[in-house]
Design an enzyme around this catalytic site. Sequence first.
Site, short mmCIF file in Angstrom:
data_model
loop_
_atom_site.label_atom_id
_atom_site.label_comp_id
_atom_site.label_asym_id
_atom_site.label_seq_id
_atom_site.Cartn_x
_atom_site.Cartn_y
_atom_site.Cartn_z
N GLU A 41 4.14 0.83 0.44
CA GLU A 41 4.83 -0.60 0.28
C GLU A 41 5.65 -0.53 -1.53
O GLU A 41 4.71 -0.75 -2.05
CB GLU A 41 4.19 -1.96 0.87
CG GLU A 41 5.11 -3.53 0.31
CD GLU A 41 4.05 -4.49 0.53
OE1 GLU A 41 4.72 -5.42 1.32
OE2 GLU A 41 2.43 -4.81 1.07
N LYS A 109 10.07 -6.78 5.95
CA LYS A 109 8.97 -7.11 6.58
C LYS A 109 8.82 -8.76 7.09
O LYS A 109 9.77 -9.54 6.67
CB LYS A 109 8.53 -7.35 5.44
CG LYS A 109 6.79 -8.27 5.73
CD LYS A 109 6.43 -7.79 4.26
CE LYS A 109 4.41 -8.22 4.31
NZ LYS A 109 3.89 -8.10 2.81
N CYS A 145 2.12 -4.05 5.54
CA CYS A 145 0.52 -4.73 4.59
C CYS A 145 0.27 -5.91 5.52
O CYS A 145 -0.70 -6.00 6.17
CB CYS A 145 1.03 -4.92 3.51
SG CYS A 145 -0.15 -5.49 2.49
#
Length: 264
Positions: A41, A109, A145
């Site tokens: 990320e 995300k 994540c």
Amino acid sequence: MTLAAYQFDAALGRPAYNLERIDSILSELTPGDVDAVLFPEMCDTGYDMATIREYALTWGPDHLATLQSLAREKRTAVLIGLSERAEDRIYNTAAVIGPDGRLVHRYRKTHLVSIQPIEEHLHITPGDALGAFDLPGCPAGLMTCYELRFPEVARTLTLGGIRILFVPAAWPLVRVDHLTTLLRARAIENQVFVVAACRVGTDAGTRFSGHSTIIDPNGTVLAEAGDAGEAWLRAEVDLGEVELARGRIGALGERRVGLYDLTG
């Protein structure tokens, strides 16, 4: 397929330097040796909200040109977490570049960290679509994540047909046990391959977890890195293992969907 991940340590606030390093890392690959490689990320800016706000990059027509050229040269899909500035908004984005060099998918995300002191949700705009895409011969998905804490994301992608779940991450070392547990859980409950590329190093006082991992549909760890140092991970996988795992344990087909609707 040969799946790979690279456990990376980004230099905070130095996007040009970081992207040049990733180009150099990809240059090490032998053409045709790896079918897909995942990076962590926010590989360009590092993972610190003030730094991301200052250095997040606007994507122009040539923004990923070198990565696309290397993907084509090495005949490998490249998946990488990056910053994305669009007008007055900043996104935490994962790019998927196919082995032909085309930008296949851009995943923003959707579930942002609210945990102090990170508070990603105060600085970054969430995406509004899940990350499903096709690699040659294989439907795949992305979650980034913190999204490992939302099993609905992985389940929705699974019901949409994915066989591999890619997870770019910048997970804090202090909660590394959560990371390793959640990665195996997402593989086991959905009976898919999971590939996680995790940051190492320290940004703004946060030390990252490492422990990049490749896991099979039974939850068996095929490859894993430690908590420090950059590293390559690779694993040869047979996508037929997805159907074999689901044939042995048929939990996905035994769901009682009518019991799960809490809206009524």
